[in-house]
Design an enzyme around this catalytic site. Sequence first.
Site, short mmCIF file in Angstrom:
data_model
loop_
_atom_site.label_atom_id
_atom_site.label_comp_id
_atom_site.label_asym_id
_atom_site.label_seq_id
_atom_site.Cartn_x
_atom_site.Cartn_y
_atom_site.Cartn_z
N GLU A 806 0.84 -1.20 0.00
CA GLU A 806 0.00 0.00 0.00
C GLU A 806 0.88 1.25 0.00
O GLU A 806 0.63 2.19 -0.73
CB GLU A 806 -0.93 -0.01 1.22
N ARG A 884 -8.36 2.07 14.02
CA ARG A 884 -9.21 0.93 13.66
C ARG A 884 -9.22 -0.10 14.79
O ARG A 884 -10.24 -0.72 15.05
CB ARG A 884 -8.78 0.31 12.33
N GLU A 1265 -11.03 -8.07 3.98
CA GLU A 1265 -10.43 -8.15 5.31
C GLU A 1265 -11.32 -8.82 6.37
O GLU A 1265 -10.79 -9.51 7.24
CB GLU A 1265 -10.09 -6.73 5.79
#
Length: 1333
Positions: A806, A884, A1265
């Site tokens: 990423e 998160r 995910e």
Amino acid sequence: MEGELLFFVNGKKIVEGNAEPEMTLLTYLRTKLGLTGTKLGCAEGGCGACTVMISRFNPHKNRIVHHAVNACLAPVCSLHHSAVTTVEGIGSVATQVHPVQERIAKTHGSQCGFCTPGIVMSMYALLRNRPQPSKLDIEEAFQGNLCRCTGYRPILEGYKTFAVDGGCCGRKGKENDCCMNREAKDNNGGSVSQLYDPSQFKPLDPTQEIIFPPELSRLAKQENKKLQFKGERVVWIQPSCLTELLDLKAKYPEAKLVVGNTEVGIEMKFKNMLYPVILAPTVIPELTVVQHTRNGILFGAACTLTQLEEVLRSSIDDLLPYQTEVLHAILEQLRWFAGRQIRNVAAIGGNIMTASPISDLNPVFMAAGCKLTVISKGGKRVLQMDDQFFPRYRKTALKPDEILLSIEIPYTRKGQYFSAFKQSLRREDDIAIVTCGMNVIFEEETNTVSHLQLSYGGMAPTTILAKETCKMLIGRKWNENLLEEACSLLSKEMTLDPSAPGGSVTYRRTLTISLFFKFFLTVQHKLAGDLKEQGIVLEDVRPDYISATELFHKEFPSCAQVYQAVPLGQNEEDVVGRPIMHLSALKQATGEAVYCDDIPHYKNELFLVLVTSTTAHGQILSIDSEEAMSSPGVVTFLTAKDIPGSNQTGPAVYDETVLADGMVTCVGHIVGAIVADTQAHAQRAAKSVKISYKELKPIITIQEAIECKSFYQPVRSIKKGNLEEGFKEADLILEGEIHIGGQEHFYLETNCSLAVPRGEDGEMELFVSTQSATKTQQLVAKVLGVPANRIVCRVKRMGGGFGGKECRSTLLSTVVALAAHKLKTPVRCMLDRDEDMLVTGGRHPFLGRYKVGFMKTGKVISLEVTYYCNTGNSMDLSLSILERALFHMENCYNIPHIHGTGYMCRTNLPSNTAFRGFGGPQGMMVAESWICDVAMACGIPAEEVRKLNLYEEGDLTPFNQRLEQFTIGRCWEECLALAKYHYRRTQIEQFNRQHRWKKRGISVIPTKFGISFTAIFLNQAGALVHIYTDGSVLLTHGGTEMGQGLHTKMVQVASRALGIPGSKIHITETSTNTVPNTSPTAASVSSDLNGMAVYNACQTLIQRLEPYRTKNPQGTWEDWVTAAYLDRVNLSANGFYKTPDLGYDFETNQGRPFNYFSYGAACSEVEIDCLTGDHKNLHTTIVMDVGKSLNPAIDIGQVEGAFMQGVGLFTLEELRYSPQGILLSRGPGMYKIPAFGDIPTDFKVSLLRDAPNEKAIFSSKAVGEPPLFLAASVFYAIKDAITAARAESGLNGPFRLDSPASAERIRVACEDRFIKMCPPPEAGTFRPWAVQV
Ligand SMILES: Cc1cc2nc3c(=O)[nH]c(=O)nc-3n(C[C@H](O)[C@H](O)[C@H](O)COP(=O)(O)OP(=O)(O)OC[C@H]3O[C@@H](n4cnc5c(N)ncnc54)[C@H](O)[C@@H]3O)c2cc1C
Ligand code: FES
Ligand code: FES
């Protein structure tokens, strides 16, 4: 040079006059022949991506033999008179695909496809040897192959169709009941379980295979001739006979004999060793002979392990059972010895002479008392394989001019018993932690020991004998007293320094005793049986102990997948909702799919190798590149001084350097780069760059960071309710801690970049394996000091990403671009696996500390939780990852009073980064730990506590987002029913009562995963759709393809939106000059975002075409397109989408961070071996809500792949760092991801029916995910089993179990009398080999 190297590749004859002894077959295939289908995944024989088939005519057997081998280890010089078959040689999309290629593709066994050619070739080689293999043969053929995407199930299922016992007759018999005649019930919207149509499979026709070149059969019968090849640094000599070999060894005593090159190849590649003379003895008959003698079997030292296996197997059939004890033990060791590709080439002599302390065969040979014949020009001598044979680390008793000629393996006699054990991190293809051979002989018709030999590997720098223990036990009776004494003696004799290399000191010491205990029971059981036949009664093993004697054995997995069929009446051409194959799958299976490093080399292209810091924290005092610059082929050495733009870089904040300037803050920090004509030259030169540092104190672990308050800002927190009130209300309060280890992405394709300067206006084109083309473009422009409009980044596909590409991919692409810019020539770099693992970071390790208040019923009232994540030396994406974790701190449980706080620990490790789940799994893992503690404290099954605390529709999360369309209750109930949870629980309780040393456990875990980038601005996407005048459509969107099937899904979306078949739509690549300013392909939202953008663009086009459709309703798509074109209508449109109503404020704890949530539940059952810590995944059922699936095959593939990656995270994968911050586990040899054998034996996946999601394209849901965390069900099932084991020792109540639940942690947590004999060294009194970071 004496002679020419002659071999065949895919039927084509190759005569090489200048064979380079240091060149591997893989490099030869890829760079010299342009055959890029064979992939490089590790260069150390550990992943199987490079598997090819080698065929030779064997004059002794008078037939052709085929072997799968690792091309990354096979020296090209070893191929004389061989035929090599690569994936390109067996079939192609352009001509005809081979059934082996077809089946893996059509059964959805290829996602990113980087492992696929290797897997195809392993299967192909098996079928060439055995056209009708058993399922066992198939499983065994894949022991040396890894896949990081699929979770293996579809591969096994696809290839099971070749098995004689696979339940598939290949359309040959069983006319009516043939699976190929069965049709999926897919036209009524009901549940179906067929993801492919086996009736489409081409049958295997062995007569159609390419023929072995007759020339090679002829040549094999001719007399051997000496061969010699001289390379840049090494000479390779293949002597034609023993005398010639011995002469050469006398002349060059330092010369290395090379057979399989599985040891020497690794030493040269990774340990910087240079062996100027290599002798290849493979054609010498005395070294490959097999002879049955009066006392045993004699094997020439160059016999391969596969040969050893075959001979032992057939001999066992011919011998009396009591004679075969050692032979069986060797076979058992070989079962877990590397993979098939290694065993096919590695020699017995190579294993002995490597003298590795963890050799699997040496302890067996030593305990069995094998005899070794060694020979030199001066003559032969016979040595006993005993503790004198290995005088010290990696040394043998041979003199420099001697070679090992043969080994004689003895038969056993009556009253003799022999066992071998190997314990490793992973069962398949792993080196041992402890390995041993155990041999006992009894006085005739008694249980009195007359001879005992216990030999261990992994307990000293050499293979050793437990001499003292054995001496004390001679003459003793084989009973409980002997056992007690043996254990006590072993605990004293088999000690280890607390700082011993390899670590795991308590575990290793315990294993020496636990394995002896297994041997004791095994012998007691056999002896009791044998003496009973002679009328002598001896006490047998207790029934509840007997399973401790059983060898580790797993059955071939049986699997089921269930999904909802498309509704009745859906147009045949509408492929949305259908399980269509990944669009690149066939190309991936034939090796035609092009990955970054497969792009043909440009003229004048150069290769780059990174030079990295060897210290974790320091000031650079000097860099000396003089020696490197004078090495062959070197063009330049890049440092920070070469940067024309800015050296500051980073994906969110610019707190990193492209090249270190003054300071280094981790081992692996990029300091510079060598650019040379070849990778080998660049690597050699890079190793000779000398950097001196002023060392500064590093911070490595979370614990150290907490102690010195080394945190990045901000500290995040989410709070709801009143914590103090909650604790007051609670009946009980508990505190606990769990550490969750990090994880390496281990995408099969390592990071790769190719930069091509265009020569005008600062333009540059980059081909990169990245999830973020835009970020690459931005950061390259920044380092070069040019506007972004000069940089084009193109991504065709990746061989896996999982978050690792990423933003960390820019570490490499910026340096490669810099080199290309400086040198004005194309520059390429594909990192080697060890470099990739060293430099790019991984999943954040987390420490969770909690205080939980609850009622006696198990209802949780209040929770205070603190997360610490090991962030590393830069921020990267860590703030979003930590956030998160906090957003998922309560998993699926409604906790009225809750307060979570998160700290990012600044340490001197390579920056950790995004990894599938992005902090969510760590957040939820801590939640399940306190749930487990609460259950144990209340004495209630954990599942009841989970159920009791589950959210309900309309509840508010701690961050005040309302749960709508909440399906967790349905997932949970369906999962329990499908798994037959309650029945299993009862069966497990019964099993555990009947088994003392094996325990089973079960767990059901729910998950809720928030869907959106939490950085709001990233929730946007673009698409560009061109319709050409022939009606074909070129589709481009902002997402990248890394195996997850995004392009396939986007074609499905466009196909429905435009109302045309998918076959008219094509996606070439992702590029910054077609769709700009894209978000990384991450956060599971790429189908949601890009799907909507594609739909938006298609809608524009449909509207433009509408007048022509209305005018000519009977016309075709092509008619309307032509009419529109002639009418001067723009047939190109872009599309855009941004997710509405997002926004969250940590200050006020208000807003919506997520568009929606994905839900699922999993039930897993495991069995642990309390003596070794091994575990088996017996069963898993997953029920996953993916909305209305766009493509059930791809979605199930994501569920299974994510689950298996989670299994790795929570049960297997351990990054080992030294206290100085050096990553010790830098390749598949030491870092174990799940292998084929790790999938649950019974594996069911069901996609929840009737759960449309109004928030995403065509009512689908994100899937990449969310399922990963469901693997926690395996972890907590293991914890459940350990709980049962601990109860046997009278231990009840909560206990700490850190993740991963490795064999070591399981064994140590099963506290028993053996553990107590090996108390751990006192913390702080020694420097451990590795630390928990
Ligand atoms: C992926 C992988 C997995 C592995 N797994 C295991 C495992 O599970 N268990 C295990 O024990 N090992 C394992 N190994 C180690 C290795 O495969 C074995 O030691 C193997 O048997 C070595 O054989 P070789 O023919 O490849 O040796 P080579 O690399 O060809 O040679 C090894 C050494 O032996 C010397 N030598 C070879 N033959 C002779 C001879 N006749 N006389 C004198 N010296 C000789 C060579 O000079 C050299 O020093 C693994 C290796 C790899 C790469
Ligand atoms: S590249 Fe050869 S085994 Fe991994
Ligand atoms: S498909 Fe196997 S590694 Fe990607």
